[in-house]
Write a protein that holds these residues in place. Structure first.
Motif, PDB file in Angstrom:
ATOM      1  N   ALA A   1       0.670  -1.407  -0.418  1.00 29.69           N
ATOM      2  CA  ALA A   1       0.170  -0.024  -0.097  1.00 29.69           C
ATOM      3  C   ALA A   1       1.084   0.899   0.223  1.00 29.69           C
ATOM      4  CB  ALA A   1      -1.029  -0.007   0.917  1.00 29.69           C
ATOM      5  N   LEU A   2       1.833   1.137   0.665  1.00 32.60           N
ATOM      6  CA  LEU A   2       3.020   2.547   0.309  1.00 32.60           C
ATOM      7  C   LEU A   2       3.627   2.667  -0.259  1.00 32.60           C
ATOM      8  CD1 LEU A   2       4.368   4.253   2.180  1.00 32.60           C
ATOM      9  CD2 LEU A   2       5.965   2.967   3.227  1.00 32.60           C
ATOM     10  N   LEU A   3       3.924   1.534  -1.196  1.00 31.91           N
ATOM     11  CA  LEU A   3       4.604   1.615  -2.843  1.00 31.91           C
ATOM     12  C   LEU A   3       3.497   2.268  -3.248  1.00 31.91           C
ATOM     13  CD1 LEU A   3       7.030  -1.574  -2.069  1.00 31.91           C
ATOM     14  CD2 LEU A   3       7.270   1.204  -1.980  1.00 31.91           C
ATOM     15  N   ALA A   4       2.041   1.254  -3.378  1.00 32.71           N
ATOM     16  CA  ALA A   4       1.363   2.261  -5.047  1.00 32.71           C
ATOM     17  C   ALA A   4       0.886   4.082  -4.314  1.00 32.71           C
ATOM     18  CB  ALA A   4       0.040   1.254  -4.051  1.00 32.71           C
ATOM     19  N   GLU A   5       1.211   4.306  -2.667  1.00 29.64           N
ATOM     20  CA  GLU A   5       0.711   5.189  -2.842  1.00 29.64           C
ATOM     21  C   GLU A   5       1.710   6.782  -3.068  1.00 29.64           C
ATOM     22  OE1 GLU A   5       0.301   8.256   1.178  1.00 29.64           O
ATOM     23  OE2 GLU A   5       0.454   6.094   1.618  1.00 29.64           O
ATOM     24  N   LEU A   6       3.377   5.932  -3.367  1.00 30.51           N
ATOM     25  CA  LEU A   6       4.390   6.639  -4.083  1.00 30.51           C
ATOM     26  C   LEU A   6       4.160   6.724  -4.921  1.00 30.51           C
ATOM     27  CD1 LEU A   6       7.151   4.871  -1.655  1.00 30.51           C
ATOM     28  CD2 LEU A   6       6.321   7.404  -2.064  1.00 30.51           C
ATOM     29  N   ALA A   7       3.821   5.746  -5.556  1.00 27.54           N
ATOM     30  CA  ALA A   7       3.644   5.534  -7.273  1.00 27.54           C
ATOM     31  C   ALA A   7       2.407   6.947  -8.389  1.00 27.54           C
ATOM     32  CB  ALA A   7       3.075   4.102  -7.987  1.00 27.54           C
ATOM     33  N   VAL A   8       1.215   7.167  -6.865  1.00 25.89           N
ATOM     34  CA  VAL A   8      -0.106   7.825  -7.472  1.00 25.89           C
ATOM     35  C   VAL A   8       0.781   9.459  -6.603  1.00 25.89           C
ATOM     36  CG1 VAL A   8      -1.437   6.254  -8.199  1.00 25.89           C
ATOM     37  CG2 VAL A   8      -1.184   7.225  -5.731  1.00 25.89           C
TER      38      VAL A   8
ATOM     39  N   ARG B   1       7.605   3.928 -12.134  1.00 27.25           N
ATOM     40  CA  ARG B   1       6.616   2.800 -12.624  1.00 27.25           C
ATOM     41  C   ARG B   1       6.535   1.245 -11.911  1.00 27.25           C
ATOM     42  NH1 ARG B   1       8.329  -0.095 -18.084  1.00 27.25           N
ATOM     43  NH2 ARG B   1       6.972  -1.653 -17.760  1.00 27.25           N
ATOM     44  N   GLN B   2       5.159   1.147 -10.918  1.00 27.34           N
ATOM     45  CA  GLN B   2       5.732  -0.293  -9.969  1.00 27.34           C
ATOM     46  C   GLN B   2       5.938  -1.895 -10.973  1.00 27.34           C
ATOM     47  OE1 GLN B   2       1.677  -0.048  -7.683  1.00 27.34           O
ATOM     48  NE2 GLN B   2       2.769  -1.443  -6.380  1.00 27.34           N
TER      49      GLN B   2
ATOM     50  N   ALA C   1       6.132  -4.070  -9.174  1.00 29.03           N
ATOM     51  CA  ALA C   1       5.674  -5.762  -8.770  1.00 29.03           C
ATOM     52  C   ALA C   1       4.620  -4.474  -7.814  1.00 29.03           C
ATOM     53  CB  ALA C   1       6.609  -6.331  -8.131  1.00 29.03           C
ATOM     54  N   PRO C   2       4.194  -5.509  -6.728  1.00 20.66           N
ATOM     55  CA  PRO C   2       3.332  -4.880  -5.536  1.00 20.66           C
ATOM     56  C   PRO C   2       4.392  -3.944  -4.642  1.00 20.66           C
ATOM     57  CG  PRO C   2       2.122  -6.479  -5.656  1.00 20.66           C
ATOM     58  CD  PRO C   2       3.488  -7.173  -6.897  1.00 20.66           C
ATOM     59  N   THR C   3       5.629  -4.523  -4.634  1.00 23.88           N
ATOM     60  CA  THR C   3       6.786  -4.280  -3.158  1.00 23.88           C
ATOM     61  C   THR C   3       7.442  -3.572  -4.040  1.00 23.88           C
ATOM     62  OG1 THR C   3       7.676  -6.575  -3.317  1.00 23.88           O
ATOM     63  CG2 THR C   3       5.897  -5.886  -1.650  1.00 23.88           C
ATOM     64  N   VAL C   4       7.422  -3.264  -5.502  1.00 23.09           N
ATOM     65  CA  VAL C   4       8.908  -2.973  -6.261  1.00 23.09           C
ATOM     66  C   VAL C   4       8.224  -2.081  -7.433  1.00 23.09           C
ATOM     67  CG1 VAL C   4      10.683  -3.228  -7.700  1.00 23.09           C
ATOM     68  CG2 VAL C   4      10.104  -5.140  -6.624  1.00 23.09           C
TER      69      VAL C   4
END
Length: 752
Positions: A555-562, A572-573, A575-578
């Motif tokens: 969730a934290l990485l998805a927040e950073l991506a947007v 650019r994501q 994987a869920p954690t990369v």
């Protein structure tokens, strides 16, 4: 006008240059054209020259030669000037003494009458022969050798030295001839003695005649039919058109690199030839003709295809060949020439000076083959050499040719201009310089572009004739070309199919495009190859990234991506954690921290990088403050005495930074020649420019250091320099021949 003259025309002109204004009978006698064949040949030569206003009869019935043509020879037929010209500055008293020595009564009149009497005496061969027969042995030997030397070079001081005479007028033999006008020297006794043309002709005898070949040499021939010529010409022209398309396709995809000295080198020619599946001579011929036609152009350090090539590539093979043949007809050089005078390899497109002799050789070859008997062809290239020399005496022979004009004949055969030793329809149109006839001949002999291919179970595609542009482009994208010419072969492999998939094609698109140009259906092995390669294509992907962001909370990485503040990082994501970032690590780290997060940096081994701010230290110790003055304080230090010599030495050794000086230091040029040379010869110093200009203006010899087109460096002595920027036309003493030199290639100038 002059290049169109054949050998007998030049022989007649040289004879007239030697005789001066002469009657037709005198000219025929000198040439030995007294028989029926010789008389017809002489009349034909005079008629052709009269049509060009080079020869005409004057009011007294004497044939006169155009003055510029007369100056083409220094010593025509090895003869010096007539007696009238040689004795123009002689006094009347000197003429009287000559007549007295001859036993001829001197006219009491003026100088002209005495000169006429002397000319009349020396124009009688019998009287001159009798006079020389009674001369001293040394004189007789000298005069006979001078008369029979047809090179015209025997009037030098060396000839008298060979006779044991230090000066032309010091020996009794030479003096005897000078006293009787058999030899003439400057009235101030300066320079070598010269033999009048009348005396030389009289001593050569009645049986001597100037060379005259009114008819071309006979060449061994063999019978041939027009159908055989058409069939051979069609095969050659079709193969060359296909090779030309292949070579230019390779040049369009991978432009050939230029050498530093200019031109496309041997390595690049070999690369292009290997890719296009053709020989070096074909590559050179295609590059030169395509460049002259505007299909290729120099762009920096490469030769690049132009927009004109794109239009040319879409045309039919007959139209493509027509363009190249029109250019070949007018090229100022022999494009397939591969060696220079020293036998070293020459680059293509080297920008060599125009060669009029090469153009004349091409004209002579076309004329020689065109004048062969009907339904007859030359047995070999060796038979054509003497014919070319007869029809074009000014033709240039390449040093690389063991058989005269073999390179030129090979070019004509490759292009379909000559087929089996005879002139083809294409050749006849080229010789006539008829564009419409040439296009019609090419359309008749060359088939239309092939738009289909035959695919085999051995994973090959065969195209007969010249493939159409879209067909060649498709097969080049999916397969490797193995052969070219009258039939082209492509081979499929997993690597070639992968290459097509990498370009964005899908397996279904590849199969559909190949099926659209196939004769019949695609073989099953080819279909299997396409789909088997596609199944493994893209299973592993490679992407570029400046740094990687990873963590344990998706969730934290998805927040950073947007996150809006982090859009500029290019996240650019994967994987869920990369996440990957297009921005370098330090800038990415700072941006995320500025957005309110607390990331840490990783080292290359995956451990957390400890960030410590290094302490700043001065580069040198700070000096102690000066102690205050007053009682008890340290005494003031006396100022140091500077070492002036050491300081001057340091200043002399220090580098001097100054703007780049003017190569000529602002020195004004003394003549226009100096200024013109300096504009082209950028490698020469001002002194070299001035010395070369002085040699040109004064007609003096000079020695230069020169870099040839092949890159070889030589030192040459030049004389008889003709200045035609950016070239020098001069007599090269190293090669003992006339050569052309480019000003920009001259590296240095020295006295001769």
């Amino acid at each position: 006008m002059l290049p169109g003259l054949a050998l007998p025309h030049w022989q007649v002109a040289e004879a007239l240059a030697a005789l001066g204004p002469a009657s037709r009978a005198a000219l025929a006698g000198l040439l030995g054209a007294t028989g029926a064949e010789g008389s017809r040949g002489l009349d034909a030569a005079l008629g052709a020259m009269a049509d060009r206003a080079l020869v005409w009869p004057d009011g007294e019935g004497l044939l006169r030669l155009a003055a510029p043509l007369r100056e083409a020879w220094d010593t025509p037929l090895g003869l010096d000037a007539p007696l009238v010209r040689l004795l123009a500055d002689t006094t009347s008293e000197e003429l009287r003494r000559m007549l007295s020595a001859l036993g001829v009564r001197s006219p009491a009149g003026n100088k002209q009458q005495r000169l006429t009497a002397l000319v009349a005496h020396h124009s009688d061969p019998e009287r001159v022969a009798m006079l020389v027969a009674g001369a001293p042995a040394a004189t007789r030997e000298l005069l006979e050798r001078r008369a029979n030397d047809e090179t015209g070079l025997s009037g030098s001081q060396a000839e008298f030295v060979a006779l044991g005479v230090s000066r032309p007028d010091s020996g009794p033999g030479a003096r005897w001839a000078l006293e009787r006008g058999l030899l003439v020297q400057d009235r101030h006794r300066y320079g070598p003695a010269r033999m009048p043309a009348e005396v030389a002709l009289a001593l050569r005898g009645d049986d001597w005649h100037a060379p005259f070949a009114p008819a071309p040499p006979e060449a061994r021939s063999m019978p041939i039919t027009p159908a055989d010529v058409d069939r051979e010409a069609a095969a050659s022209a079709t193969a060359f058109a296909a090779h030309a398309a292949s070579v230019l396709t390779v040049c369009s995809a991978a432009p050939p690199a230029l050498l530093k000295s200019g031109g496309v080198g041997v390595r690049e020619l070999s690369r292009v030839g290997k890719a296009a599946r053709c020989d070096d001579i074909v590559v050179r011929l295609v590059l030169e003709t395509a460049y002259a036609a505007g299909l290729l152009a120099r762009d920096g350090s490469h030769v690049v295809a132009t927009d004109g090539y794109d239009a040319w590539a879409q045309r039919e093979p007959a139209e493509q060949l027509t363009v190249l043949l029109q250019v070949w007809r007018t090229l100022p050089s022999t494009p397939s020439r591969a060696r220079d005078e020293d036998g070293k390899a020459m680059p293509a497109l080297a920008g060599t000076p125009p060669c009029n002799g090469c153009a004349q050789a091409r004209e002579g070859l076309l004329s020689a083959v065109a004048h062969l008997p009907a339904d007859q062809a030359a047995k070999s290239a060796e038979e054509l050499g003497p014919l070319v020399a007869w029809y074009s005496p000014l033709a240039h022979r390449l040093p690389q040719d063991t058989v005269p004009f073999a390179t030129l004949v090979g070019e004509a055969e490759l292009l379909g201009v000559i087929a089996r030793g005879a002139l083809s329809r294409i050749g006849a149109a080229v010789r006539a310089d008829d564009t419409k006839a040439l296009a019609a001949a090419c359309r008749r002999l060359l088939p239309a572009a092939t738009r289909t291919a035959r695919f085999g179970a051995d994973l090959t595609a065969v195209v007969t004739g010249t493939p159409a542009a879209h067909l060649a482009e498709l097969l080049d994208a999916v397969a490797d070309r193995e052969a070219g010419g009258t039939a082209s072969v492509w081979r499929f492999s997993p690597g070639t199919v992968r290459r097509a998939l990498d370009s964005g094609r899908t397996p279904d698109t590849i199969a559909a495009d190949l099926a659209a140009v196939a004769v019949g259906s695609l073989p099953q092995p080819l279909s299997y190859l396409i789909h088997d390669t596609a199944r493994g294509h893209g299973r592993v992907r490679v992407t570029s990234a400046a740094c990687v962001i990873h963590g344990e909370e998706p969730a934290l990485l998805a927040e950073l991506a947007v996150h809006r503040k982090l859009v500029g990082l290019g996240l650019r994501q994967l994987a869920p954690t990369v996440l990957i970032s297009r921005t370098p690590l330090d800038k990415t780290l700072a941006a995320i921290r500025a957005a309110g997060y607390a990331p840490v940096a990783e080292a290359a081994d995956g451990t957390v990088r400890v960030e410590q701010t290094p302490s700043q230290r001065a580069a040198a110790p700070v000096p102690h403050p000066r102690p205050p003055g007053g009682e008890g304080a340290q005494a003031k230090r006396s100022p140091a005495v500077a070492d002036v010599s050491a300081l001057a030495a340091r200043l002399r050794g220090a580098p001097v930074f100054a703007p780049e000086p003017d190569p000529y230091n602002g020195i004004p040029f003394g003549t226009d020649t100096e200024e013109i040379i300096a504009g082209y010869a950028h490698l020469l110093s001002f002194a070299d420019v001035r010395q070369l200009a002085h040699a040109i203006n004064e007609g003096q010899a000079v020695t230069i250091e020169y870099v040839a087109a092949s890159g070889s460096r030589t030192v040459r002595t030049l004389s008889e320099i003709d200045f035609d920027p950016p070239y020098l036309y001069a007599w090269c003493h190293l090669r003992d021949d006339e050569r052309v030199f480019t000003l920009s290639r001259i590296q240095g100038v020295m006295p001769a």
